[in-house]
Design an enzyme around this catalytic site. Structure first.
Site, PDB file in Angstrom:
ATOM      1  N   HIS A  72       0.756  -0.973   0.020  1.00  0.00           N
ATOM      2  CA  HIS A  72       0.029  -0.188  -0.090  1.00  0.00           C
ATOM      3  C   HIS A  72       0.916   1.196   0.006  1.00  0.00           C
ATOM      4  CE1 HIS A  72      -4.084  -1.492   1.465  1.00  0.00           C
ATOM      5  NE2 HIS A  72      -3.508  -2.413   0.560  1.00  0.00           N
ATOM      6  N   TYR A 200      -9.725   5.654   6.787  1.00  0.00           N
ATOM      7  CA  TYR A 200      -9.886   5.981   8.008  1.00  0.00           C
ATOM      8  C   TYR A 200     -10.890   7.005   7.946  1.00  0.00           C
ATOM      9  CZ  TYR A 200      -5.413   3.848   9.457  1.00  0.00           C
ATOM     10  OH  TYR A 200      -4.459   2.677   9.851  1.00  0.00           O
ATOM     11  N   PRO A 292      -4.709   1.162  18.227  1.00  0.00           N
ATOM     12  CA  PRO A 292      -4.640   0.502  16.723  1.00  0.00           C
ATOM     13  C   PRO A 292      -4.768   1.562  15.886  1.00  0.00           C
ATOM     14  CG  PRO A 292      -6.651   0.057  17.761  1.00  0.00           C
ATOM     15  CD  PRO A 292      -6.072   0.805  19.013  1.00  0.00           C
ATOM     16  N   LYS A 296       0.648   0.464  15.024  1.00  0.00           N
ATOM     17  CA  LYS A 296       2.166   0.606  15.355  1.00  0.00           C
ATOM     18  C   LYS A 296       2.306  -0.538  16.376  1.00  0.00           C
ATOM     19  CE  LYS A 296       3.076   3.791  12.861  1.00  0.00           C
ATOM     20  NZ  LYS A 296       4.128   3.352  11.698  1.00  0.00           N
ATOM     21  N   TYR A 384       3.692   6.996   9.527  1.00  0.00           N
ATOM     22  CA  TYR A 384       2.861   5.641   9.296  1.00  0.00           C
ATOM     23  C   TYR A 384       3.749   4.724   8.594  1.00  0.00           C
ATOM     24  CZ  TYR A 384      -1.656   3.234   7.962  1.00  0.00           C
ATOM     25  OH  TYR A 384      -2.657   2.494   8.029  1.00  0.00           O
TER      26      TYR A 384
END
Length: 391
Positions: A72, A200, A292, A296, A384
């Site tokens: 991704h 998200y 979550p 991580k 990220y």
């Protein structure tokens, strides 16, 4: 029995450490409370940083993730009916890999089988002895018989409820903790993901996340009350609520189906300092927990393994006592950065009970700033995909 390193916990962090140590000729025995089948049945997140993938390859367990994982190069942020993409490749030149934690564990067990590493399952009443001495040991019950392993070092990879952290004297450890006033209700369904990348979602009804395990296995979450229970949510009720929290275009494309797993996860931030006492070292959930949001947990455990492996290999190869003594300092420096990112991202995307009208306006302004500002997107992308390991 005797070995060089006893590793308490046969999950991915313990197995990864064992296999990395093997590459340097360092012997270890892994102790696991459950059966192997039980460990491989655990459903966990599956967004892997590049650093973790590199460690898996170094440990001889990276072939399948490279073959079957889904790279991704970005992720989507939505608020109301608005959505925008954070381009990881553009801002960092890196990506993340979607690959289930269960599969990571399976690959590590296969690697351990190939190398003949010793793993003891169904161990009970684990006791750590002499961790503050030059002759530590671990004893345990197995099939009613107490066994003892003398060793040089002990690695506690046994999770939040394991024995390792609480074996450090209470006066020698300090906890930092934040409990969030909500949880994540999640389902796993044999349906194609609603999007090729994670979404998200921030909505006036609360947070939602659209994720996946494979092209035909989806993982979805919605924010729920901290005291909620899965019995309160039928599949139809979950799908209806998820659709309300997604942009209309994505909601219209959502393919629903029966859930094959349903659970509620609480959200918390937790850090224990220090992460070592004498010759006992903590890794992963034994030392710290992150919400979550941002995926991580496993990745931060992997960074602990990196620092501990580096320290132990220097000890055995160069008699470098300083590297071992500095493990906690090095590991915690990166842990706190991961804690900050997970806290920030959770604060940005969720509805809190105490939010005032001003708080909600500020949250919206920060999301819109992230949408419009390249420097803010780069900072998020760097966190990220995973900050570098600094030795």
């Amino acid at each position: 029995m005797r070995t060089q390193v006893v590793i308490i916990g046969g999950g991915p962090s313990g197995l990864l450490l064992a296999q990395l140590l093997h590459t340097c000729g360092i012997d270890s025995i892994v102790l696991e409370r459950r059966t192997r089948a039980h460990v491989l049945a655990r459903i966990r997140a599956g967004v892997l940083e590049t650093g973790l993938i590199d460690l898996l390859e170094q440990a001889g367990a990276g072939a399948r993730v490279r073959q079957d994982g889904m790279p991704h190069e970005g992720t989507w942020i939505s608020y109301g009916d608005e959505a925008f993409r954070i381009d990881f490749a553009k801002h960092t030149g890196k990506s993340v890999m979607v690959y289930g934690q269960t599969e990571v564990t399976r690959d590590l067990y296969a690697a351990r089988d190939r190398t003949g590493g010793q793993t003891e399952f169904e161990v009970e009443d684990v006791r750590i002895e002499g961790a503050d001495s030059d002759a530590p040991a671990v004893s345990y019950l197995q099939t009613g018989q107490r066994k003892r392993i003398a060793c040089d070092f002990i690695a506690g990879c046994d999770g939040f409820h394991g024995v390792s952290r609480t074996s450090i004297p209470e006066a020698k450890r300090r906890y930092y903790e934040k409990t969030y006033p909500f949880g994540w209700l999640g389902i796993l369904s044999e349906t194609p993901p609603v999007n090729d990348e994670l979404i998200y979602a921030n909505s006036d009804r609360g947070f939602a996340l659209c994720s996946m395990r494979t092209p035909s296995l989806s993982r979805y979450y919605i924010q729920c009350e901290a005291g909620d229970h899965t019995d309160n949510w039928s599949d139809d009720a979950f799908w209806a609520e998820l659709k309300r929290r997604l942009p209309a275009e994505q909601a219209a494309n959502l393919i629903t189906g029966p859930s094959i797993e349903k659970s509620i996860a609480p959200l918390r931030s937790f850090v224990c300092e220090p992460m070592q006492w004498g010759r006992l070292f903590l890794c992963g959930d034994a030392a710290h927990i992150v919400p979550p949001t941002g995926a991580k947990g496993l990745n931060t455990a992997a960074s602990d393994v990196h620092y501990l492996f580096s320290a132990l290999s220097r000890w055995y190869q160069n008699n470098d006592a300083d590297a071992v003594a500095q493990y906690s300092q090095h590991a915690l420096a990166r842990v706190w950065k991961a804690e900050r990112f997970s806290w920030w991202f959770s604060k940005l995307m969720h509805r809190f009970p105490h939010h005032s009208g001003f708080d909600l306006r500020m949250q919206r302004a920060e999301i819109e700033f992230l949408r419009s500002n390249q420097a803010a997107q780069q900072a998020m992308a760097e966190n990220y995909v995973g900050l570098p390991y600094d030795d």
